[in-house]
Design an enzyme around this catalytic site. Structure first.
Site, PDB file in Angstrom:
ATOM      1  N   GLY A  17     -22.372 -39.234 -24.945  1.00 26.76           N
ATOM      2  CA  GLY A  17     -21.477 -40.159 -25.676  1.00 26.76           C
ATOM      3  C   GLY A  17     -22.043 -41.727 -25.209  1.00 26.76           C
ATOM      4  O   GLY A  17     -22.250 -42.723 -25.907  1.00 26.76           O
TER       5      GLY A  17
ATOM      6  N   ARG B 278     -26.121 -43.179 -20.081  1.00 26.83           N
ATOM      7  CA  ARG B 278     -26.172 -41.674 -19.502  1.00 26.83           C
ATOM      8  C   ARG B 278     -27.565 -40.996 -20.444  1.00 26.83           C
ATOM      9  O   ARG B 278     -28.093 -40.491 -19.648  1.00 26.83           O
ATOM     10  CB  ARG B 278     -25.098 -40.849 -20.041  1.00 26.83           C
ATOM     11  CG  ARG B 278     -25.043 -39.356 -19.368  1.00 26.83           C
ATOM     12  CD  ARG B 278     -23.810 -38.662 -19.290  1.00 26.83           C
ATOM     13  NE  ARG B 278     -22.830 -39.452 -18.646  1.00 26.83           N
ATOM     14  CZ  ARG B 278     -21.491 -39.041 -18.835  1.00 26.83           C
ATOM     15  NH1 ARG B 278     -21.158 -38.300 -19.961  1.00 26.83           N
ATOM     16  NH2 ARG B 278     -20.638 -39.574 -18.324  1.00 26.83           N
TER      17      ARG B 278
ATOM     18  N   ARG C 231     -27.416 -51.477 -32.221  1.00 24.00           N
ATOM     19  CA  ARG C 231     -25.980 -51.474 -31.746  1.00 24.00           C
ATOM     20  C   ARG C 231     -25.793 -51.284 -30.139  1.00 24.00           C
ATOM     21  O   ARG C 231     -24.843 -50.744 -29.917  1.00 24.00           O
ATOM     22  CB  ARG C 231     -25.339 -50.949 -32.511  1.00 24.00           C
ATOM     23  CG  ARG C 231     -25.177 -51.282 -33.985  1.00 24.00           C
ATOM     24  CD  ARG C 231     -24.206 -50.585 -34.822  1.00 24.00           C
ATOM     25  NE  ARG C 231     -24.084 -51.039 -36.247  1.00 24.00           N
ATOM     26  CZ  ARG C 231     -23.088 -51.438 -36.699  1.00 24.00           C
ATOM     27  NH1 ARG C 231     -22.068 -51.567 -36.126  1.00 24.00           N
ATOM     28  NH2 ARG C 231     -23.131 -51.944 -38.074  1.00 24.00           N
TER      29      ARG C 231
ATOM     30  N   ARG D 196     -24.591 -31.997 -27.805  1.00 19.42           N
ATOM     31  CA  ARG D 196     -23.795 -32.904 -27.348  1.00 19.42           C
ATOM     32  C   ARG D 196     -23.540 -32.412 -26.011  1.00 19.42           C
ATOM     33  O   ARG D 196     -23.053 -31.346 -25.818  1.00 19.42           O
ATOM     34  CB  ARG D 196     -22.594 -33.175 -28.268  1.00 19.42           C
ATOM     35  CG  ARG D 196     -21.367 -33.802 -27.287  1.00 19.42           C
ATOM     36  CD  ARG D 196     -20.245 -34.119 -28.087  1.00 19.42           C
ATOM     37  NE  ARG D 196     -19.080 -34.298 -27.308  1.00 19.42           N
ATOM     38  CZ  ARG D 196     -18.789 -35.103 -26.423  1.00 19.42           C
ATOM     39  NH1 ARG D 196     -19.591 -35.680 -25.865  1.00 19.42           N
ATOM     40  NH2 ARG D 196     -17.503 -34.796 -25.546  1.00 19.42           N
TER      41      ARG D 196
ATOM     42  N   SER E 146     -18.143 -35.385 -21.076  1.00 16.56           N
ATOM     43  CA  SER E 146     -16.911 -34.865 -20.368  1.00 16.56           C
ATOM     44  C   SER E 146     -15.977 -34.561 -21.203  1.00 16.56           C
ATOM     45  O   SER E 146     -15.729 -34.879 -22.268  1.00 16.56           O
ATOM     46  CB  SER E 146     -16.787 -35.963 -19.499  1.00 16.56           C
ATOM     47  OG  SER E 146     -16.424 -37.292 -20.167  1.00 16.56           O
TER      48      SER E 146
ATOM     49  N   ASP F 249     -11.481 -34.895 -15.915  1.00 13.73           N
ATOM     50  CA  ASP F 249     -10.217 -35.074 -15.770  1.00 13.73           C
ATOM     51  C   ASP F 249      -9.221 -33.722 -16.154  1.00 13.73           C
ATOM     52  O   ASP F 249      -9.611 -33.004 -16.819  1.00 13.73           O
ATOM     53  CB  ASP F 249      -9.652 -36.083 -16.896  1.00 13.73           C
ATOM     54  CG  ASP F 249     -10.387 -37.397 -16.667  1.00 13.73           C
ATOM     55  OD1 ASP F 249     -10.190 -38.082 -15.926  1.00 13.73           O
ATOM     56  OD2 ASP F 249     -11.290 -37.596 -17.695  1.00 13.73           O
TER      57      ASP F 249
ATOM     58  N   ARG G  54     -18.537 -39.167 -12.079  1.00 12.66           N
ATOM     59  CA  ARG G  54     -18.958 -38.537 -13.417  1.00 12.66           C
ATOM     60  C   ARG G  54     -20.445 -38.911 -13.424  1.00 12.66           C
ATOM     61  O   ARG G  54     -21.215 -37.795 -14.029  1.00 12.66           O
ATOM     62  CB  ARG G  54     -18.305 -39.151 -14.537  1.00 12.66           C
ATOM     63  CG  ARG G  54     -16.900 -38.850 -14.493  1.00 12.66           C
ATOM     64  CD  ARG G  54     -16.336 -39.337 -16.011  1.00 12.66           C
ATOM     65  NE  ARG G  54     -16.107 -40.975 -16.100  1.00 12.66           N
ATOM     66  CZ  ARG G  54     -15.181 -41.434 -15.785  1.00 12.66           C
ATOM     67  NH1 ARG G  54     -14.205 -40.872 -15.020  1.00 12.66           N
ATOM     68  NH2 ARG G  54     -15.058 -42.793 -15.931  1.00 12.66           N
TER      69      ARG G  54
END
Length: 238
Positions: free
Chosen positions: A21, A25, A44, A88, A91, A207, A220
């Site tokens: 996402g 990363r 973007r 994909r 987390s 989480d 993370r």
């Protein structure tokens, strides 16, 4: 050739695309694991890079947050760049007391309360990943030595990160075999199925929504190495 959201030329994107996402990363992944990589997108701020891992060409590119965002990028990659496989990685939050922080999830299926799938001719609330990719992922996990537990389960691709009504009750999801929550897999799987392409989601629990345990951004960033290694071994099998 480019699209409204991707500036790369067709030849600059590999047949295998790995998508977190967070675009930063994607940058970290390219810098750490890929050889001879080059940046192929910055439109973007959605950074993308193409390089090689063990002589196999791979693109890693961010997809943003939510069903709509990954839907835009995955559709353009599949249709305009002839990408065959998107995995994909990211987390998720755990609903299940037995699935803990930093455990790894292979998302066999994705569930949603939204009607997102209708745009791609899919009218059910649950859709599966590509079976051959699930098989490869399980083979890799069996051979890969990690202290982390790995679970095959259905993920809840939620429309909401924030909400005022308590509409997501963890124990009700767990009763249905839905053990974790994220925000994108359902869209990716719907688009892949409609286009006869390949898709999988690999996640690390960041989480715990029952135990109220949370990881920091730094945890993370550094705590997902097992997922990264599993992901790379999956690409070796493709």
């Amino acid at each position: 050739m480019s699209t409204p959201h991707i500036e790369a030329n067709k030849k600059d994107i590999a047949k295998i695309v790995l998508m977190p996402g967070d675009p930063l990363r994607a940058k970290l992944f390219a810098e750490t694991y890929l050889k001879n990589y080059k940046q192929i997108n910055s439109v973007r701020g959605m950074l993308g890079f193409t390089g090689t891992y063990k002589n196999k060409e791979i693109t890693v590119m961010g997809h943003g947050m939510g069903l709509d965002s990954i839907g835009i990028y995955s559709y353009e990659l599949y249709t305009e760049y002839n990408v065959e496989t998107i995995i994909r990685f990211g987390s998720c939050g755990s609903y299940n007391e037995d699935i803990n922080i930093f455990d790894i999830i292979i998302a066999d299926k994705a569930y949603t309360k939204s009607n997102y799938g209708e745009g791609f001719g899919f009218y059910k609330d649950t859709i599966g990943a590509t079976p051959s990719l699930i098989k490869i992922a399980n083979k890799v996990v069996k051979d890969y030595k990690t202290e982390k537990k790995v679970f095959n389960t259905t993920v809840n691709s939620s429309m909401w990160f924030y909400k005022t009504d308590n509409i997501d009750v963890p124990k009700e999801f767990v009763k249905k075999g839905i053990d974790v929550v994220e925000m994108e897999a359902f869209a990716l799987y719907s688009i892949a199925k409609s286009l006869n392409k390949n898709a999988l989601t690999l996640l690390t629990v960041s989480d715990h929504l029952v135990k109220n345990e949370f990881t920091s951004s730094e945890e993370r960033r550094t705590g997902f190495k097992d997922m990264f290694n599993i992901l790379l071994k999956i690409t070796e099998e493709l």
